[in-house]
Write a protein that holds these residues in place. Sequence first.
Motif, mmCIF file in Angstrom:
data_model
loop_
_atom_site.group_PDB
_atom_site.id
_atom_site.type_symbol
_atom_site.label_atom_id
_atom_site.label_comp_id
_atom_site.label_asym_id
_atom_site.label_seq_id
_atom_site.Cartn_x
_atom_site.Cartn_y
_atom_site.Cartn_z
ATOM 1 N N GLU A 246 0.823 7.501 2.424
ATOM 2 C CA GLU A 246 -0.234 7.666 1.391
ATOM 3 C C GLU A 246 -0.883 6.670 1.067
ATOM 4 O O GLU A 246 -1.855 6.666 -0.151
ATOM 5 N N GLY A 247 -1.261 5.644 2.061
ATOM 6 C CA GLY A 247 -2.237 4.965 1.894
ATOM 7 C C GLY A 247 -2.294 3.580 1.015
ATOM 8 O O GLY A 247 -3.277 2.908 0.466
ATOM 9 N N VAL A 248 -1.003 3.486 0.348
ATOM 10 C CA VAL A 248 -0.649 2.408 -0.597
ATOM 11 C C VAL A 248 -0.898 1.028 0.097
ATOM 12 O O VAL A 248 -0.309 0.782 1.145
ATOM 13 N N ASP A 249 -1.632 0.070 -0.521
ATOM 14 C CA ASP A 249 -1.975 -1.113 -0.036
ATOM 15 C C ASP A 249 -1.139 -2.334 -0.351
ATOM 16 O O ASP A 249 -0.753 -3.164 0.428
ATOM 17 N N MET A 250 -0.525 -2.260 -1.627
ATOM 18 C CA MET A 250 0.337 -3.288 -2.245
ATOM 19 C C MET A 250 1.406 -2.615 -3.293
ATOM 20 O O MET A 250 0.860 -1.748 -3.991
ATOM 21 N N ILE A 251 2.448 -3.124 -2.972
ATOM 22 C CA ILE A 251 3.597 -2.746 -4.123
ATOM 23 C C ILE A 251 3.976 -3.900 -5.044
ATOM 24 O O ILE A 251 4.356 -4.934 -4.436
ATOM 25 N N VAL A 252 4.072 -3.484 -6.227
ATOM 26 C CA VAL A 252 4.289 -4.567 -7.105
ATOM 27 C C VAL A 252 5.504 -4.183 -8.223
ATOM 28 O O VAL A 252 5.843 -3.052 -8.042
ATOM 29 N N ASP A 253 5.945 -5.210 -8.710
ATOM 30 C CA ASP A 253 7.163 -5.178 -9.762
ATOM 31 C C ASP A 253 8.481 -5.317 -8.954
ATOM 32 O O ASP A 253 8.848 -6.267 -8.723
ATOM 33 N N ILE A 254 9.045 -4.081 -8.341
ATOM 34 C CA ILE A 254 10.191 -4.036 -7.619
ATOM 35 C C ILE A 254 11.230 -4.842 -8.176
ATOM 36 O O ILE A 254 11.811 -5.993 -7.576
ATOM 37 N N ASN A 255 11.830 -4.466 -9.468
ATOM 38 C CA ASN A 255 12.690 -5.015 -10.303
ATOM 39 C C ASN A 255 14.164 -4.862 -9.962
ATOM 40 O O ASN A 255 14.805 -4.583 -10.936
ATOM 41 N N ASN A 256 14.459 -4.979 -8.775
ATOM 42 C CA ASN A 256 15.958 -4.900 -8.504
ATOM 43 C C ASN A 256 15.969 -5.862 -7.203
ATOM 44 O O ASN A 256 15.155 -5.351 -6.082
ATOM 45 N N SER A 257 16.723 -6.675 -7.116
ATOM 46 C CA SER A 257 16.838 -7.528 -5.956
ATOM 47 C C SER A 257 17.290 -6.937 -4.488
ATOM 48 O O SER A 257 16.507 -7.153 -3.325
ATOM 49 N N ALA A 258 18.205 -6.000 -4.492
ATOM 50 C CA ALA A 258 18.634 -5.234 -3.268
ATOM 51 C C ALA A 258 17.347 -4.447 -2.790
ATOM 52 O O ALA A 258 16.918 -4.413 -1.390
ATOM 53 N N ILE A 259 16.548 -3.706 -3.846
ATOM 54 C CA ILE A 259 15.242 -2.922 -3.364
ATOM 55 C C ILE A 259 14.224 -3.965 -2.807
ATOM 56 O O ILE A 259 13.632 -3.564 -1.776
ATOM 57 N N ALA A 260 14.086 -5.086 -3.544
ATOM 58 C CA ALA A 260 12.876 -5.795 -3.097
ATOM 59 C C ALA A 260 13.342 -6.372 -1.702
ATOM 60 O O ALA A 260 12.496 -6.605 -1.235
ATOM 61 N N GLY A 261 14.622 -6.672 -1.389
ATOM 62 C CA GLY A 261 14.883 -7.299 0.038
ATOM 63 C C GLY A 261 14.437 -6.332 1.078
ATOM 64 O O GLY A 261 13.787 -6.607 2.144
ATOM 65 N N ALA A 262 14.740 -5.060 0.691
ATOM 66 C CA ALA A 262 14.353 -3.843 1.706
ATOM 67 C C ALA A 262 12.905 -3.669 1.818
ATOM 68 O O ALA A 262 12.304 -3.470 2.957
ATOM 69 N N VAL A 263 12.220 -3.710 0.673
ATOM 70 C CA VAL A 263 10.617 -3.475 0.524
ATOM 71 C C VAL A 263 9.953 -4.792 1.452
ATOM 72 O O VAL A 263 9.139 -4.631 2.100
#
Length: 403
Positions: free
Chosen positions: A95-112
């Motif tokens: 879908e052409g997203v360039d940047m992801i922000v927030d990610i307010n969960n540590s486990a999810i943030a690690g995966a991202v």
Amino acid sequence: MTLRTSTAAASLLACATLAVQAAGISDDKVRIGVLSDMSGQYADSGGKGSVEAAKMAVEDFGAKVLGKPVEVVFADHQNKADIGGTKARQWWDAEGVDMIVDINNSAIAGAVFTMAKERGKVAISTGALSTGLTNEFCGPTSIHYTVDSYSLGKSAVQSILAQGKKDWYIVAVDYAYGKVTAATVTDFVKEGGGKVLGTVYHPFNASDFSSFMMQAQASKAQVIALANATQDTVNSIKTAREFGMTKNLTFVPQLIYINDAHAMGLELGQGLTFATAFYWDRNDASREWAKKYQARMKKMPSMNQASVYSAVTQYLKAIEAAGTDDGLAVTKQLKTMKINDMFSQNGYVREDGRMVHDMFLVQMKTPKESKGPWDYYKILDTIPGEQAFQPLSKSTCSLVTQK
């Protein structure tokens, strides 16, 4: 032409071609994805407020960068690593997203962060709290922007230890953030000459805190550290007050958002001391921006929501300066910039991806001290970023060159 010369020429041509492709804006549009908890326990400190903060940043930037439009999209990760990871993969791969922000969960943030490293895409976590994001999960295009368990714990723990209160007990939420925070608090208490008499873990979004508070009370500790967040923190304090514990014991929450302070009220929260990265009423810049946010959202912004605005703004500035939205180039540019705005004071991004900035030790006011709604904090001290965050000498990030 020899084979070696031919190969070298081909390599130079390939590099030149890649450089041309990297310049400018891919897909003629910059897409920013806000990946947040839109419906659960962290929705009030992130969620729709983070989306609105991102949109405000884009609007204030002029809705374009390098002459190309900027678009904000969003999704609910539901605090589930598989859902968050799937959405990030879909955004980046299809879908052409360039940047992801927030990610307010540590486990999810690690995966991202792991996916960002694999794809050369930018991930900026403003909402997760694990120090692992700038240690084992660090990557060349990932930034941990707001706070972490180290910065939140150090200032508050040292402040209470200085009062001579040495015996601690920890009530922690039973997932990555709670475990890391409990370990961090334990280290700070021991380093300061105190003792941790015990730790109890409760389920995420627990319905009843009675047994956990009874165990804390039975420990005979002077200080109860709360290594949880949002509604879990509020309910912990409510239960403690019902048991009469708040009269004689000191409670030190490791994470309080302004939304939590609003939910518990000053009658319950008065006297609580903790660290934060942002308070809306700190200075003219924070007040001006927060009132614009309040006009749109009918409440004051959390430090996560304020940092989303800052992160998106700085990201767009970096694209403009780099002349491209290529993830590696943009992140490299960000690491050369000084960040001073309505959120950050003396900010800069280190080689491990940690955005270092000043922190604030605050105390919740009494009802009599408050001048009205949202007037909740007294700022007791400003902690320079170099003192607040984990030093690079303790880093396990592969990008850090130990001296």
